[in-house]
Design an enzyme around this catalytic site. Sequence first.
Site, PDB file in Angstrom:
ATOM      1  N   ALA A   9     -33.959 -92.606 -41.600  1.00 51.61           N
ATOM      2  CA  ALA A   9     -34.374 -93.526 -42.669  1.00 51.61           C
ATOM      3  C   ALA A   9     -34.589 -92.857 -44.023  1.00 51.61           C
ATOM      4  O   ALA A   9     -34.580 -93.532 -45.054  1.00 51.61           O
ATOM      5  CB  ALA A   9     -35.647 -94.252 -42.250  1.00 51.61           C
ATOM      6  N   GLY A  11     -32.599 -90.605 -45.288  1.00 51.93           N
ATOM      7  CA  GLY A  11     -31.319 -90.071 -45.744  1.00 51.93           C
ATOM      8  C   GLY A  11     -30.634 -90.917 -46.801  1.00 51.93           C
ATOM      9  O   GLY A  11     -31.161 -91.947 -47.249  1.00 51.93           O
ATOM     10  N   ILE A  13     -28.028 -92.820 -46.583  1.00 50.62           N
ATOM     11  CA  ILE A  13     -27.804 -94.197 -46.122  1.00 50.62           C
ATOM     12  C   ILE A  13     -29.145 -94.840 -45.767  1.00 50.62           C
ATOM     13  O   ILE A  13     -29.415 -95.992 -46.109  1.00 50.62           O
ATOM     14  CB  ILE A  13     -26.893 -94.219 -44.868  1.00 50.62           C
ATOM     15  N   ARG A  87     -14.025 -86.002 -40.346  1.00 47.38           N
ATOM     16  CA  ARG A  87     -15.191 -86.553 -39.614  1.00 47.38           C
ATOM     17  C   ARG A  87     -15.394 -85.817 -38.291  1.00 47.38           C
ATOM     18  O   ARG A  87     -16.521 -85.580 -37.868  1.00 47.38           O
ATOM     19  CB  ARG A  87     -15.017 -88.057 -39.359  1.00 47.38           C
ATOM     20  N   ASN A  94     -23.608 -83.674 -34.922  1.00 46.63           N
ATOM     21  CA  ASN A  94     -24.077 -85.059 -34.814  1.00 46.63           C
ATOM     22  C   ASN A  94     -24.144 -85.564 -33.372  1.00 46.63           C
ATOM     23  O   ASN A  94     -24.967 -86.426 -33.054  1.00 46.63           O
ATOM     24  CB  ASN A  94     -23.206 -85.975 -35.677  1.00 46.63           C
ATOM     25  N   SER A 118     -23.741 -92.868 -37.399  1.00 51.37           N
ATOM     26  CA  SER A 118     -23.457 -91.424 -37.510  1.00 51.37           C
ATOM     27  C   SER A 118     -22.024 -91.100 -37.074  1.00 51.37           C
ATOM     28  O   SER A 118     -21.571 -91.556 -36.020  1.00 51.37           O
ATOM     29  CB  SER A 118     -24.437 -90.638 -36.635  1.00 51.37           C
ATOM     30  N   ASP A 150     -15.408-100.472 -43.329  1.00 51.34           N
ATOM     31  CA  ASP A 150     -13.954-100.668 -43.418  1.00 51.34           C
ATOM     32  C   ASP A 150     -13.614-102.124 -43.738  1.00 51.34           C
ATOM     33  O   ASP A 150     -12.626-102.414 -44.416  1.00 51.34           O
ATOM     34  CB  ASP A 150     -13.288-100.253 -42.091  1.00 51.34           C
ATOM     35  N   ARG A 153     -14.473-102.767 -47.490  1.00 52.63           N
ATOM     36  CA  ARG A 153     -13.471-102.092 -48.332  1.00 52.63           C
ATOM     37  C   ARG A 153     -12.164-102.892 -48.322  1.00 52.63           C
ATOM     38  O   ARG A 153     -11.526-103.062 -49.366  1.00 52.63           O
ATOM     39  CB  ARG A 153     -13.207-100.684 -47.798  1.00 52.63           C
ATOM     40  N   HIS A 177     -12.955 -95.838 -36.411  1.00 50.00           N
ATOM     41  CA  HIS A 177     -13.409 -95.534 -37.772  1.00 50.00           C
ATOM     42  C   HIS A 177     -13.057 -94.093 -38.124  1.00 50.00           C
ATOM     43  O   HIS A 177     -13.921 -93.228 -38.238  1.00 50.00           O
ATOM     44  CB  HIS A 177     -14.924 -95.774 -37.909  1.00 50.00           C
TER      45      HIS A 177
HETATM   46  P1  NAD Z   1     -27.937 -87.692 -45.115  1.00 48.74           P
HETATM   47  O1  NAD Z   1     -27.882 -86.233 -44.813  1.00 48.74           O
HETATM   48  O2  NAD Z   1     -28.192 -88.124 -46.501  1.00 48.74           O
HETATM   49  O3  NAD Z   1     -29.047 -88.377 -44.189  1.00 48.74           O
HETATM   50  C1  NAD Z   1     -29.124 -88.144 -42.829  1.00 48.74           C
HETATM   51  C2  NAD Z   1     -30.573 -88.231 -42.413  1.00 48.74           C
HETATM   52  O4  NAD Z   1     -30.639 -88.031 -41.004  1.00 48.74           O
HETATM   53  C3  NAD Z   1     -31.477 -87.159 -43.070  1.00 48.74           C
HETATM   54  O5  NAD Z   1     -32.579 -87.766 -43.709  1.00 48.74           O
HETATM   55  C4  NAD Z   1     -31.915 -86.285 -41.915  1.00 48.74           C
HETATM   56  O6  NAD Z   1     -33.216 -85.751 -42.041  1.00 48.74           O
HETATM   57  C5  NAD Z   1     -31.836 -87.293 -40.760  1.00 48.74           C
HETATM   58  N1  NAD Z   1     -31.790 -86.665 -39.440  1.00 48.74           N
HETATM   59  C6  NAD Z   1     -31.083 -85.586 -39.044  1.00 48.74           C
HETATM   60  N2  NAD Z   1     -31.344 -85.318 -37.756  1.00 48.74           N
HETATM   61  C7  NAD Z   1     -32.229 -86.245 -37.332  1.00 48.74           C
HETATM   62  C8  NAD Z   1     -32.886 -86.500 -36.100  1.00 48.74           C
HETATM   63  N3  NAD Z   1     -32.684 -85.730 -35.033  1.00 48.74           N
HETATM   64  N4  NAD Z   1     -33.721 -87.551 -36.041  1.00 48.74           N
HETATM   65  C9  NAD Z   1     -33.939 -88.342 -37.101  1.00 48.74           C
HETATM   66  N5  NAD Z   1     -33.348 -88.157 -38.300  1.00 48.74           N
HETATM   67  C10 NAD Z   1     -32.514 -87.116 -38.401  1.00 48.74           C
HETATM   68  O7  NAD Z   1     -26.562 -88.324 -44.568  1.00 48.74           O
HETATM   69  P2  NAD Z   1     -25.980 -89.797 -44.868  1.00 48.74           P
HETATM   70  O8  NAD Z   1     -25.122 -89.756 -46.064  1.00 48.74           O
HETATM   71  O9  NAD Z   1     -27.094 -90.779 -44.791  1.00 48.74           O
HETATM   72  O10 NAD Z   1     -24.997 -89.977 -43.610  1.00 48.74           O
HETATM   73  C11 NAD Z   1     -25.527 -90.067 -42.316  1.00 48.74           C
HETATM   74  C12 NAD Z   1     -24.394 -90.185 -41.289  1.00 48.74           C
HETATM   75  O11 NAD Z   1     -23.689 -91.421 -41.456  1.00 48.74           O
HETATM   76  C13 NAD Z   1     -23.335 -89.095 -41.407  1.00 48.74           C
HETATM   77  O12 NAD Z   1     -22.953 -88.668 -40.127  1.00 48.74           O
HETATM   78  C14 NAD Z   1     -22.171 -89.791 -42.085  1.00 48.74           C
HETATM   79  O13 NAD Z   1     -20.941 -89.198 -41.806  1.00 48.74           O
HETATM   80  C15 NAD Z   1     -22.291 -91.162 -41.460  1.00 48.74           C
HETATM   81  N6  NAD Z   1     -21.588 -92.249 -42.173  1.00 48.74           N
HETATM   82  C16 NAD Z   1     -21.020 -93.215 -41.419  1.00 48.74           C
HETATM   83  C17 NAD Z   1     -20.366 -94.273 -42.014  1.00 48.74           C
HETATM   84  C18 NAD Z   1     -19.735 -95.362 -41.180  1.00 48.74           C
HETATM   85  O14 NAD Z   1     -18.940 -96.134 -41.719  1.00 48.74           O
HETATM   86  N7  NAD Z   1     -20.062 -95.487 -39.908  1.00 48.74           N
HETATM   87  C19 NAD Z   1     -20.310 -94.349 -43.408  1.00 48.74           C
HETATM   88  C20 NAD Z   1     -20.912 -93.352 -44.155  1.00 48.74           C
HETATM   89  C21 NAD Z   1     -21.560 -92.286 -43.523  1.00 48.74           C
HETATM   90  C1  LMR Z   2     -16.777 -93.387 -44.816  1.00 47.27           C
HETATM   91  O1  LMR Z   2     -15.823 -94.001 -44.317  1.00 47.27           O
HETATM   92  O2  LMR Z   2     -17.031 -93.434 -46.031  1.00 47.27           O
HETATM   93  C2  LMR Z   2     -17.701 -92.622 -43.904  1.00 47.27           C
HETATM   94  O3  LMR Z   2     -17.194 -92.545 -42.611  1.00 47.27           O
HETATM   95  C3  LMR Z   2     -18.095 -91.294 -44.440  1.00 47.27           C
HETATM   96  C4  LMR Z   2     -16.978 -90.288 -44.467  1.00 47.27           C
HETATM   97  O4  LMR Z   2     -17.159 -89.198 -43.940  1.00 47.27           O
HETATM   98  O5  LMR Z   2     -15.923 -90.588 -45.036  1.00 47.27           O
END
Ligand code: NAD
Ligand code: LMR
Length: 327
Positions: A9, A11, A13, A87, A94, A118, A150, A153, A177
């Site tokens: 929470a 982070g 996102i 990814r 992760n 994630s 997706d 977008r 994805h």
């Molecule tokens: P970020 O580093 O800004 O935030 C991640 C957060 O997770 C941090 O606050 C960190 O402290 C926390 N964290 C790490 N380990 C943890 C644990 N064991 N327990 C609880 N919290 C923990 O990263 P972000 O930009 O928020 O991205 C997060 C993930 O989402 C990445 O893996 C990214 O690739 C993925 N993502 C997925 C999509 C999708 O379409 N599914 C899109 C964008 C990003």
């Molecule tokens: C996205 O599609 O933007 C996410 O999966 C983050 C990434 O790593 O591209």
Amino acid sequence: MVKVTICGAAGGIGQPLSLLMKQSNDIDHLSLFDIANAKGVASDISHINTHSKVTGHNGPQEVKEALENSDIVLVSAGVPRKPGMERDDLFKVNAGIVRDICTSIATYSPNALVCIISNPVNATVVVASEVFKKYGVYNPRKIFGVNTLDLIRSSSFLAELIHADPASIEVPVIGGHNGTTIIPIFSQVESAKKLSEEEIAQITKRVQYAGDEVLKAKEGKGTATLAMAHAGARFALKLVDAVANNVTHTECSYISLLADPEGSKEMERIYGQIGYFAVPIELGKEGIKRIIPIKNISTVEFTMLHHAVIELKASIAQGVQFSEDQQ
Ligand code: NAD
Ligand code: LMR
């Protein structure tokens, strides 16, 4: 009482996602969890005068109170890509984070609907599923890989091309994805029918590599967070509506096909046993009600699906292998 917990929470996102979920008056308790800084985010967001109570929980010692009795858990905990990474390069770190969080969910909130954000989603959803199997609480209808980014977008890029209102366009996105596993089914969209094959190919590629577009623009400072938070909230708020008001919604999600063996029969007849796939689904308060079949896809889309299945099978095998190695 509807309780939603966000893991990760604090982070990139997690923070805007928490903010968007606080807008819902159907949530009674919004629980924010991270390894650090969740209390600060919770304190800030709790001043917003909407219905839900907000609590913050830091670290493994507070994971129980964060998660117990959750109806919906959103998992955006994990490392994002840096320039030059795919990814799949995130899997090693992760997968462990998703395993640990899902172990806590299986222990403290085994009936929750679980949304995995994630990356790499194509494999982390498998890791999550294997944890729930290990703890004897696996329900394939309750685990979702979030690919909603997706979808939004696809709507935005198509609208840009045909000068339409993006909000009026819905494009199903199936497969997975990651890169070419992301398959927007423009053949199902009336307003896309006027596009040439070349235009469809271009816009499909843009959707498939849109993550790279953001990664590059952010110049080493992370990947998509804000549009992802919107997408995650769009998906999660449909689940909230289903749980709070017993409303049925439709959306696409990367799921185990065991969630609807009957509905996935035709797909597996064509592509062989896949295991997991992003498909349009009907959602209710118990999770996936059924897979919604897509009919009359184009020959190009059909070929893309064949290729996607090969990559997906490798990601699924990676997720299963990781879990077997933990035994
Ligand atoms: P970020 O580093 O800004 O935030 C991640 C957060 O997770 C941090 O606050 C960190 O402290 C926390 N964290 C790490 N380990 C943890 C644990 N064991 N327990 C609880 N919290 C923990 O990263 P972000 O930009 O928020 O991205 C997060 C993930 O989402 C990445 O893996 C990214 O690739 C993925 N993502 C997925 C999509 C999708 O379409 N599914 C899109 C964008 C990003
Ligand atoms: C996205 O599609 O933007 C996410 O999966 C983050 C990434 O790593 O591209």
